[in-house]
Write a protein that holds these residues in place. Structure first.
Motif, PDB file in Angstrom:
ATOM      1  N   GLU A 103     -16.130  20.380  -5.219  1.00  0.00           N
ATOM      2  CA  GLU A 103     -16.703  19.215  -5.887  1.00  0.00           C
ATOM      3  C   GLU A 103     -15.647  18.117  -6.096  1.00  0.00           C
ATOM      4  N   ILE A 104     -14.434  18.508  -6.475  1.00  0.00           N
ATOM      5  CA  ILE A 104     -13.359  17.531  -6.647  1.00  0.00           C
ATOM      6  C   ILE A 104     -13.024  16.871  -5.309  1.00  0.00           C
ATOM      7  N   VAL A 105     -12.915  17.675  -4.265  1.00  0.00           N
ATOM      8  CA  VAL A 105     -12.564  17.145  -2.945  1.00  0.00           C
ATOM      9  C   VAL A 105     -13.654  16.208  -2.433  1.00  0.00           C
ATOM     10  N   GLU A 106     -14.891  16.664  -2.456  1.00  0.00           N
ATOM     11  CA  GLU A 106     -15.974  15.886  -1.868  1.00  0.00           C
ATOM     12  C   GLU A 106     -16.353  14.674  -2.713  1.00  0.00           C
ATOM     13  N   SER A 107     -16.424  14.854  -4.014  1.00  0.00           N
ATOM     14  CA  SER A 107     -16.845  13.752  -4.878  1.00  0.00           C
ATOM     15  C   SER A 107     -15.706  12.766  -5.131  1.00  0.00           C
ATOM     16  N   HIS A 108     -14.566  13.262  -5.610  1.00  0.00           N
ATOM     17  CA  HIS A 108     -13.491  12.349  -5.993  1.00  0.00           C
ATOM     18  C   HIS A 108     -12.608  11.941  -4.815  1.00  0.00           C
ATOM     19  N   LEU A 109     -12.056  12.904  -4.117  1.00  0.00           N
ATOM     20  CA  LEU A 109     -11.097  12.564  -3.067  1.00  0.00           C
ATOM     21  C   LEU A 109     -11.754  11.888  -1.863  1.00  0.00           C
ATOM     22  N   ARG A 110     -12.945  12.311  -1.513  1.00  0.00           N
ATOM     23  CA  ARG A 110     -13.629  11.708  -0.367  1.00  0.00           C
ATOM     24  C   ARG A 110     -14.461  10.491  -0.768  1.00  0.00           C
ATOM     25  N   ASP A 111     -15.290  10.640  -1.831  1.00  0.00           N
ATOM     26  CA  ASP A 111     -16.272   9.606  -2.160  1.00  0.00           C
ATOM     27  C   ASP A 111     -15.855   8.672  -3.301  1.00  0.00           C
ATOM     28  N   GLY A 112     -14.728   8.976  -3.962  1.00  0.00           N
ATOM     29  CA  GLY A 112     -14.225   8.102  -5.021  1.00  0.00           C
ATOM     30  C   GLY A 112     -14.960   8.187  -6.343  1.00  0.00           C
ATOM     31  N   LYS A 113     -15.760   9.257  -6.543  1.00  0.00           N
ATOM     32  CA  LYS A 113     -16.523   9.423  -7.781  1.00  0.00           C
ATOM     33  C   LYS A 113     -15.927  10.564  -8.608  1.00  0.00           C
ATOM     34  N   VAL A 114     -15.514  10.244  -9.837  1.00  0.00           N
ATOM     35  CA  VAL A 114     -14.931  11.237 -10.739  1.00  0.00           C
ATOM     36  C   VAL A 114     -15.949  12.327 -11.053  1.00  0.00           C
ATOM     37  N   MET A 116       0.837  -1.188   0.000  1.00  0.00           N
ATOM     38  CA  MET A 116       0.000   0.000   0.000  1.00  0.00           C
ATOM     39  C   MET A 116       0.876   1.243   0.000  1.00  0.00           C
ATOM     40  N   SER A 117       0.478   2.223  -0.777  1.00  0.00           N
ATOM     41  CA  SER A 117       1.186   3.493  -0.840  1.00  0.00           C
ATOM     42  C   SER A 117       1.017   4.257   0.475  1.00  0.00           C
ATOM     43  N   HIS A 118       1.931   5.150   0.746  1.00  0.00           N
ATOM     44  CA  HIS A 118       1.844   5.964   1.958  1.00  0.00           C
ATOM     45  C   HIS A 118       0.563   6.804   1.968  1.00  0.00           C
ATOM     46  N   TYR A 119       0.152   7.267   0.783  1.00  0.00           N
ATOM     47  CA  TYR A 119      -1.111   8.015   0.637  1.00  0.00           C
ATOM     48  C   TYR A 119      -2.026   7.247  -0.301  1.00  0.00           C
ATOM     49  N   ALA A 120      -3.300   7.256  -0.029  1.00  0.00           N
ATOM     50  CA  ALA A 120      -4.267   6.591  -0.906  1.00  0.00           C
ATOM     51  C   ALA A 120      -4.452   7.367  -2.202  1.00  0.00           C
ATOM     52  N   LYS A 121      -4.417   8.703  -2.113  1.00  0.00           N
ATOM     53  CA  LYS A 121      -4.570   9.561  -3.282  1.00  0.00           C
ATOM     54  C   LYS A 121      -3.645  10.763  -3.170  1.00  0.00           C
ATOM     55  N   HIS A 122      -3.145  11.189  -4.321  1.00  0.00           N
ATOM     56  CA  HIS A 122      -2.401  12.440  -4.448  1.00  0.00           C
ATOM     57  C   HIS A 122      -3.147  13.316  -5.443  1.00  0.00           C
ATOM     58  N   ILE A 123      -3.233  14.597  -5.167  1.00  0.00           N
ATOM     59  CA  ILE A 123      -3.704  15.545  -6.173  1.00  0.00           C
ATOM     60  C   ILE A 123      -2.585  16.563  -6.368  1.00  0.00           C
ATOM     61  N   PHE A 124      -2.151  16.684  -7.611  1.00  0.00           N
ATOM     62  CA  PHE A 124      -1.071  17.596  -7.990  1.00  0.00           C
ATOM     63  C   PHE A 124      -1.671  18.768  -8.754  1.00  0.00           C
ATOM     64  N   PHE A 125      -1.346  19.974  -8.305  1.00  0.00           N
ATOM     65  CA  PHE A 125      -1.802  21.197  -8.953  1.00  0.00           C
ATOM     66  C   PHE A 125      -0.653  21.830  -9.719  1.00  0.00           C
ATOM     67  N   CYS A 126      -0.855  22.072 -11.002  1.00  0.00           N
ATOM     68  CA  CYS A 126       0.143  22.789 -11.797  1.00  0.00           C
ATOM     69  C   CYS A 126       0.160  24.243 -11.331  1.00  0.00           C
ATOM     70  N   LEU A 127       1.330  24.706 -10.937  1.00  0.00           N
ATOM     71  CA  LEU A 127       1.504  26.103 -10.532  1.00  0.00           C
ATOM     72  C   LEU A 127       2.495  26.812 -11.452  1.00  0.00           C
ATOM     73  N   ASN A 128       2.629  26.300 -12.652  1.00  0.00           N
ATOM     74  CA  ASN A 128       3.607  26.794 -13.616  1.00  0.00           C
ATOM     75  C   ASN A 128       3.394  28.259 -13.982  1.00  0.00           C
ATOM     76  N   ARG A 129       4.513  28.939 -14.224  1.00  0.00           N
ATOM     77  CA  ARG A 129       4.529  30.316 -14.737  1.00  0.00           C
ATOM     78  C   ARG A 129       5.380  30.338 -15.994  1.00  0.00           C
ATOM     79  N   ARG A 130       4.986  31.153 -16.963  1.00  0.00           N
ATOM     80  CA  ARG A 130       5.749  31.300 -18.203  1.00  0.00           C
ATOM     81  C   ARG A 130       5.891  32.774 -18.514  1.00  0.00           C
ATOM     82  N   ASP A 131       6.948  33.094 -19.231  1.00  0.00           N
ATOM     83  CA  ASP A 131       7.144  34.486 -19.651  1.00  0.00           C
ATOM     84  C   ASP A 131       7.294  34.591 -21.165  1.00  0.00           C
TER      85      ASP A 131
END
Length: 103
Positions: free
Chosen positions: A85-96, A1-16
């Motif tokens: 909606e992402i947190v409650e539906s996907h991360l908590r309840d497992g529904k995309v 088992m992974s240390h975390y059940a789920k990871h969510i990665f947010f792109c914080l990229n900047r471009r010039d």
């Protein structure tokens, strides 16, 4: 088992170079909001959910974007309600959240 059940990665990229980037669409503030919501709902920690910052995920033109693993589901979002909606539906309840899902 992974240390975390789920990871969510947010792109914080900047471009010039004139191309679109996630940071110009409140990505950092919404990542912080997501982290706070995950903690408030008791979803954070080992065996649960980890909210991470990421550099460029190479989908900034669709941004802001985030990706949830291990499922590999990509999302575009615009505000706190989308994050809720992402947190409650996907991360908590497992529904995309189909309306926010990217192909």
């Amino acid at each position: 088992m992974s240390h975390y059940a789920k990871h969510i990665f947010f792109c914080l990229n900047r471009r010039d170079d004139g191309r679109a980037y996630c940071a110009e669409h409140r990505a950092e503030a919404l990542q912080g909001y997501c982290k706070d919501r995950v903690k408030a709902l008791g979803l954070a920690g080992p065996g649960k959910v980890r909210v991470n910052k990421a550099g460029c995920l190479d989908r900034c033109e669709l941004g802001p974007v985030a990706v949830v693993y291990p499922e590999g589901v990509w999302y575009a979002f615009v505000d706190e309600q989308d994050i809720d909606e992402i947190v409650e539906s996907h991360l908590r309840d497992g529904k995309v959240v189909e309306r926010l899902k990217l192909d």
